[in-house]
Design a protein around this motif. Sequence first.
Motif, PDB file in Angstrom:
ATOM      1  N   SER A   1       0.822  -1.216   0.000  1.00  8.57           N
ATOM      2  CA  SER A   1       0.000   0.000   0.000  1.00  8.57           C
ATOM      3  C   SER A   1       0.853   1.261   0.000  1.00  8.57           C
ATOM      4  O   SER A   1       0.409   2.315  -0.464  1.00  8.57           O
ATOM      5  CB  SER A   1      -0.953   0.006   1.194  1.00  8.57           C
ATOM      6  OG  SER A   1      -0.265  -0.190   2.404  1.00  8.57           O
ATOM      7  N   LEU A   2       2.101   1.174   0.488  1.00 10.59           N
ATOM      8  CA  LEU A   2       3.000   2.335   0.443  1.00 10.59           C
ATOM      9  C   LEU A   2       3.447   2.627  -0.983  1.00 10.59           C
ATOM     10  O   LEU A   2       3.676   3.788  -1.349  1.00 10.59           O
ATOM     11  CB  LEU A   2       4.206   2.103   1.357  1.00 10.59           C
ATOM     12  CG  LEU A   2       3.891   2.150   2.856  1.00 10.59           C
ATOM     13  CD1 LEU A   2       5.056   1.612   3.669  1.00 10.59           C
ATOM     14  CD2 LEU A   2       3.540   3.562   3.301  1.00 10.59           C
ATOM     15  N   PHE A   3       3.580   1.587  -1.809  1.00  2.56           N
ATOM     16  CA  PHE A   3       3.839   1.799  -3.238  1.00  2.56           C
ATOM     17  C   PHE A   3       2.666   2.554  -3.878  1.00  2.56           C
ATOM     18  O   PHE A   3       2.863   3.473  -4.678  1.00  2.56           O
ATOM     19  CB  PHE A   3       4.015   0.462  -3.957  1.00  2.56           C
ATOM     20  CG  PHE A   3       5.347  -0.203  -3.767  1.00  2.56           C
ATOM     21  CD1 PHE A   3       6.520   0.529  -3.710  1.00  2.56           C
ATOM     22  CD2 PHE A   3       5.431  -1.582  -3.665  1.00  2.56           C
ATOM     23  CE1 PHE A   3       7.756  -0.087  -3.540  1.00  2.56           C
ATOM     24  CE2 PHE A   3       6.654  -2.224  -3.503  1.00  2.56           C
ATOM     25  CZ  PHE A   3       7.814  -1.472  -3.426  1.00  2.56           C
ATOM     26  N   ILE A   4       1.456   2.131  -3.546  1.00  6.93           N
ATOM     27  CA  ILE A   4       0.262   2.765  -4.114  1.00  6.93           C
ATOM     28  C   ILE A   4       0.189   4.235  -3.709  1.00  6.93           C
ATOM     29  O   ILE A   4      -0.087   5.113  -4.538  1.00  6.93           O
ATOM     30  CB  ILE A   4      -1.011   2.022  -3.660  1.00  6.93           C
ATOM     31  CG1 ILE A   4      -0.994   0.553  -4.111  1.00  6.93           C
ATOM     32  CG2 ILE A   4      -2.268   2.710  -4.213  1.00  6.93           C
ATOM     33  CD1 ILE A   4      -2.116  -0.288  -3.522  1.00  6.93           C
ATOM     34  N   LEU A   5       0.444   4.518  -2.430  1.00  3.46           N
ATOM     35  CA  LEU A   5       0.406   5.899  -1.948  1.00  3.46           C
ATOM     36  C   LEU A   5       1.480   6.740  -2.617  1.00  3.46           C
ATOM     37  O   LEU A   5       1.244   7.895  -2.993  1.00  3.46           O
ATOM     38  CB  LEU A   5       0.576   5.928  -0.427  1.00  3.46           C
ATOM     39  CG  LEU A   5       0.491   7.317   0.227  1.00  3.46           C
ATOM     40  CD1 LEU A   5      -0.858   7.970  -0.048  1.00  3.46           C
ATOM     41  CD2 LEU A   5       0.743   7.222   1.729  1.00  3.46           C
ATOM     42  N   ARG A   6       2.676   6.177  -2.772  1.00  5.03           N
ATOM     43  CA  ARG A   6       3.769   6.903  -3.427  1.00  5.03           C
ATOM     44  C   ARG A   6       3.395   7.252  -4.868  1.00  5.03           C
ATOM     45  O   ARG A   6       3.600   8.400  -5.310  1.00  5.03           O
ATOM     46  CB  ARG A   6       5.029   6.037  -3.401  1.00  5.03           C
ATOM     47  CG  ARG A   6       6.248   6.653  -4.115  1.00  5.03           C
ATOM     48  CD  ARG A   6       6.761   7.872  -3.426  1.00  5.03           C
ATOM     49  NE  ARG A   6       8.060   8.286  -3.981  1.00  5.03           N
ATOM     50  CZ  ARG A   6       8.499   9.526  -4.001  1.00  5.03           C
ATOM     51  NH1 ARG A   6       7.748  10.510  -3.496  1.00  5.03           N
ATOM     52  NH2 ARG A   6       9.675   9.819  -4.495  1.00  5.03           N
TER      53      ARG A   6
END
Length: 389
Positions: free
Chosen positions: A226-231
């Motif tokens: 999910s941190l990839f998605i937010l980035r």
Amino acid sequence: MNRSWLNKNIFAMGLTSFFSDFGHEMATAILPVFLVSLGGSAALLGLIEGIADASISFMKLVSGWYSDFIGKRKPFAVIGYFLTAVGVGSFALASSWIHILISRVVAWLGRGTREPARDALLVDSTGPKYYGRVFGFHRGMDTLGAVVGPALAFFLIKFISLRSIFLVALIPSILAFLTISFFVKERSKVNNNRTQLVGSVKLLPSKFRLFLIAVGIFGLGNFADSLFILRATQLLTPVKGAIMAASLAILLYLLHNIFYAGFSFPIGALADKFGKKLLLSFGYFLTGIASLGFIFNTKSSIYLGLFFLLAGIAIAITDALERTVAADLLPESLRGTGYGTLATVNGVGDFASSAIVGYLWSAISPLFGFGYGALMTILGAFLLFSFRI
């Protein structure tokens, strides 16, 4: 392709994982933008993911050991899939980040309860020479659901609210619970392990413990997707606008899951013929390379897509082969305990990595956050490669 390994149990558990990840990944794809709409940040997302993972670490160990102790796997898997469905559906009721945290913890408690017992069930349902294919097939079905879920979220986000999408995600989650309840049969077996929890952990083979060291170091850098998605959402918003950026981020995550699904079975089949440890070490290394790609403030969808693609291939390798290597190292009487311990080590690593990456990203810069993740995963790769297991 030899299908003698693909029995009713293996297929039913694959179908269960397809439905479960359909719902879970559909929710995960929109969770970052939903959290931001409630006033959240990268640090908060990392904290939520980290706490959720930490809260289930001991649960994984206990459920795995107890399935060995009583000689039954299926009840833990059934309860786990039910809790996951409850967690996914309850996102629709969230009005603050605290509610999101509670829902995530409930869903992850389900994951912690089911995973060790389910992995042991898979191993119990096949022969040693097919372990790679079985876990590759299972991860492939799991990730096929992870493709369909975000794809449907990408389509629905233009027409219905985020809360409504969470409710849609509840449907396949319930189907997962029903599938494992009615179509998976556990074979009767004599229970030879009546050892208490601590004693069972002490009985784990020395080579398996060495393997856990490499898994733990890697896990300290293997943060939540999910941190990839937010980035991606944050990078694309200035040039695409908030709604389009969120849609593109979901599409990139879909690309990630397509490659995850596509490579899972071939990797498992290759592992049955070639070196499992070598392939897993490469998967760890590739995870680090994917993390490095997100340190730059590049607003190109093609560039971001390349590193989502690499991350998808990396997780296809690591997800299938960690369990495959463990299957080779664990005796039947300690499989539940062993898989529970493996899942616990992963859970502790996931807590630390997501929380640390999110904090470094917010407090300093994405360079430090994603750079830390790359450092730890590549270190884990070199350790695993050097160990004799």
